[in-house]
Design a protein around this motif. Structure first.
Motif, PDB file in Angstrom:
ATOM      1  N   VAL A  47       0.830  -1.203   0.000  1.00  0.00           N
ATOM      2  CA  VAL A  47       0.000   0.000   0.000  1.00  0.00           C
ATOM      3  C   VAL A  47       0.866   1.254   0.000  1.00  0.00           C
ATOM      4  N   GLY A  48       1.951   1.236   0.760  1.00  0.00           N
ATOM      5  CA  GLY A  48       2.843   2.389   0.797  1.00  0.00           C
ATOM      6  C   GLY A  48       3.442   2.701  -0.558  1.00  0.00           C
ATOM      7  N   LYS A  49       3.823   1.661  -1.306  1.00  0.00           N
ATOM      8  CA  LYS A  49       4.407   1.870  -2.635  1.00  0.00           C
ATOM      9  C   LYS A  49       3.388   2.436  -3.624  1.00  0.00           C
ATOM     10  N   LEU A  50       2.120   2.067  -3.454  1.00  0.00           N
ATOM     11  CA  LEU A  50       1.098   2.445  -4.431  1.00  0.00           C
ATOM     12  C   LEU A  50       0.417   3.770  -4.129  1.00  0.00           C
ATOM     13  N   ARG A  61       7.974   6.659   3.529  1.00  0.00           N
ATOM     14  CA  ARG A  61       6.781   6.022   2.982  1.00  0.00           C
ATOM     15  C   ARG A  61       6.154   5.082   4.011  1.00  0.00           C
ATOM     16  N   LEU A  62       6.993   4.281   4.678  1.00  0.00           N
ATOM     17  CA  LEU A  62       6.471   3.361   5.693  1.00  0.00           C
ATOM     18  C   LEU A  62       5.870   4.128   6.871  1.00  0.00           C
ATOM     19  N   LEU A 113      -9.865   1.650  -4.575  1.00  0.00           N
ATOM     20  CA  LEU A 113      -9.332   3.007  -4.684  1.00  0.00           C
ATOM     21  C   LEU A 113      -8.300   3.138  -5.803  1.00  0.00           C
ATOM     22  N   PRO A 114      -8.261   4.279  -6.473  1.00  0.00           N
ATOM     23  CA  PRO A 114      -7.183   4.547  -7.425  1.00  0.00           C
ATOM     24  C   PRO A 114      -5.881   4.813  -6.674  1.00  0.00           C
ATOM     25  N   THR A 115      -4.756   4.581  -7.313  1.00  0.00           N
ATOM     26  CA  THR A 115      -3.451   4.749  -6.682  1.00  0.00           C
ATOM     27  C   THR A 115      -2.910   6.155  -6.915  1.00  0.00           C
ATOM     28  N   TYR A 116      -1.753   6.423  -6.308  1.00  0.00           N
ATOM     29  CA  TYR A 116      -1.125   7.739  -6.460  1.00  0.00           C
ATOM     30  C   TYR A 116      -0.779   8.007  -7.921  1.00  0.00           C
ATOM     31  N   ALA A 117      -0.368   6.985  -8.650  1.00  0.00           N
ATOM     32  CA  ALA A 117      -0.017   7.162 -10.061  1.00  0.00           C
ATOM     33  C   ALA A 117      -1.220   7.583 -10.898  1.00  0.00           C
ATOM     34  N   GLN A 118      -2.432   7.266 -10.398  1.00  0.00           N
ATOM     35  CA  GLN A 118      -3.644   7.565 -11.163  1.00  0.00           C
ATOM     36  C   GLN A 118      -4.267   8.901 -10.783  1.00  0.00           C
ATOM     37  N   VAL A 119      -4.308   9.225  -9.489  1.00  0.00           N
ATOM     38  CA  VAL A 119      -5.004  10.451  -9.071  1.00  0.00           C
ATOM     39  C   VAL A 119      -4.149  11.353  -8.184  1.00  0.00           C
ATOM     40  N   PRO A 124      -3.845   9.050  -1.182  1.00  0.00           N
ATOM     41  CA  PRO A 124      -3.636   8.857   0.261  1.00  0.00           C
ATOM     42  C   PRO A 124      -4.692   9.553   1.114  1.00  0.00           C
ATOM     43  N   ILE A 125      -5.281  10.648   0.606  1.00  0.00           N
ATOM     44  CA  ILE A 125      -6.332  11.333   1.366  1.00  0.00           C
ATOM     45  C   ILE A 125      -7.562  10.439   1.480  1.00  0.00           C
TER      46      ILE A 125
END
Length: 429
Positions: A47-50, A61-62, A113-119, A124-125
């Motif tokens: 989850v942290g990586k994504l 990140r962790l 949920l979409p990942t950081y790369a997507q949105v 993370p919010i």
């Protein structure tokens, strides 16, 4: 506040088929809800990586990921207090059903949920928001479940009912561990990162929503129904009455929550990682030993609750604390020299941690029915937020002094449990 006669409590009678149905559905729902709450930690690295930037340092990140996990614990007191307030005024069943819905839906959403790369930052919010809702839900579920089952069964079976429910909650941890192991076995590391990490969250959400449906078949507790009929509900804010009139039970319940939370955190949640990092036990063996310990823990919870019904919680805590002290001390001190005893000693220690099955027996009896949900929820959730959050940090800090830090911390808990047991015996509670 209107006084509530003791006759409101369930009359003495044998357990019926309806009682066993209530216990089964409650324990099943509790296991699935605790699975939903705990599954996050098994996939924290992925989850942290994504959900955070790829160029973020690994340690940061962790930290961010576990910060989101911890947010669920911080939301527990507020969620528990609000849900308990309405549970004392509107009914146990309504809040009991609402809590599992509030857990299942965010879990399902987390798996989609979409990942950081997507949105970007929105990812993370949204993850944090879902985690906070989960925390509020678990804050109402655990104390609500104890109150619900204790008010359904005869008074002489309160310990058995609460111990069975607690065993269901611990089974949720085992279910999370098994599902995480299965996912990592069936899929490659690339597949887990790509899509397979979503499967446990979606499964948890779907099964949680199914539990919402199953809880439609449960009935309001006889104790609350009779309070409604007699118009004996609280005439003021229930929490205000708890803080003003029941400070002794609050302190007692908080001490017992410390024993419960820290026992679970140290022996069940932290020990597998310590086995790998300090004693170089393979991940497979440490998880297998941990799973065995959780199975014995669940059995111990039911046993401790049943023994509390028969012999009183005081004797259970005195004897159980001494047994836990002996078993845990032997277990941790044998790890450097006798790794061949890992499985039997971890299993016995897990069984002895089952003394926590008697904790809710004392807590539900410490508060009168009119404010029981609010009193138990406030004490449990505030203490769990404090001790559940501080315990890992304290043990980790002590590890810098001695590798036996877990043994020392558990020994301190056993001292608390022993003192509480002696207090209960002295006051014949």
């Amino acid at each position: 506040m209107t006084s509530v006669p003791s006759s409101i409590e369930q009359p003495s009678r044998p357990l019926t088929r309806s009682d066993y149905k209530t216990l089964s559905l409650s324990a099943l729902g509790g296991a699935l809800e605790f699975y939903d709450f705990i599954i996050f930690v098994f996939f924290a690295t992925v989850v942290g990586k994504l959900f955070f930037p790829a160029d973020m340092p690994e340690w940061l990140r962790l930290m961010q990921t576990f910060g989101i996990f911890a947010a669920g614990y911080l939301a527990r007191p507020l969620g528990g207090i609000v849900m308990a307030h309405f549970g004392d005024l509107l009914g146990r069943k309504k809040m009991f059903t609402l809590s599992i819905f509030m857990m299942a839906l965010p879990t399902l959403i987390m798996g989609l949920l979409p990942t950081y790369a997507q949105v970007g930052l929105l990812a993370p919010i949204l993850l944090l928001l879902m985690r906070v809702i989960q925390g509020a839900a678990i804050g109402g579920e655990v104390p609500g479940a104890w109150v619900f089952v204790s008010e359904h069964v005869p008074a002489r079976n309160t310990g058995y009912a609460c111990g069975t429910l607690t065993a269901g909650l611990t089974a949720g941890i085992l279910l999370g561990s098994l599902v995480a192991t299965l996912i990592n076995t069936l899929y490659s590391a690339e597949q887990v990162v790509d899509y397979a990490w979503r499967i446990p969250f979606v499964l948890g959400g779907v099964f949680g929503l199914f539990s919402v449906y199953l809880r439609r078949w449960l009935h309001e507790t006889p104790v609350f129904a009779e309070m409604q009929q007699r118009k004996a509900l609280a005439e003021e804010l229930p929490l205000r009455a708890v803080l003003r009139d029941h400070r002794g039970p609050i302190i007692l319940s908080m001490l017992l929550t410390w024993v419960l939370s820290a026992g679970i955190v140290v022996v069940i949640l932290m020990t597998p990682a310590l086995l790998q990092s300090l004693y170089h036990v393979s991940p497979t063996d440490s998880l297998k030993a941990n799973s065995l310990a959780i199975v014995l823990l669940s059995i111990g919870c039911i046993g401790a609750g049943s023994l509390a019904d028969r012999f009183g919680a005081g004797r259970v805590f005195v004897i159980g604390s001494l047994l836990l002290l002996a078993s845990s001390w032997t277990f941790y001190h044998s790890l450097p020299t006798r790794p061949d005893l890992l499985f039997p000693l971890y299993a016995i220690t897990g069984l002895c941690v089952g003394v926590i099955g008697a904790v809710p027996y004392v807590m539900v009896k410490a508060f009168p029915p009119v404010v029981r949900f609010s009193g138990l929820s406030f004490s449990y959730n505030v203490a769990y937020a404090i001790f559940g959050g501080l315990t890992p940090m304290v043990v980790t800090a002590l590890l810098k002094v001695s590798p036996m830090a877990p043994a020392y911390y558990v020994a301190g808990l056993c001292a608390v449990g022993l003192l509480v047991g002696l207090y209960l015996l002295a006051n014949k509670r």
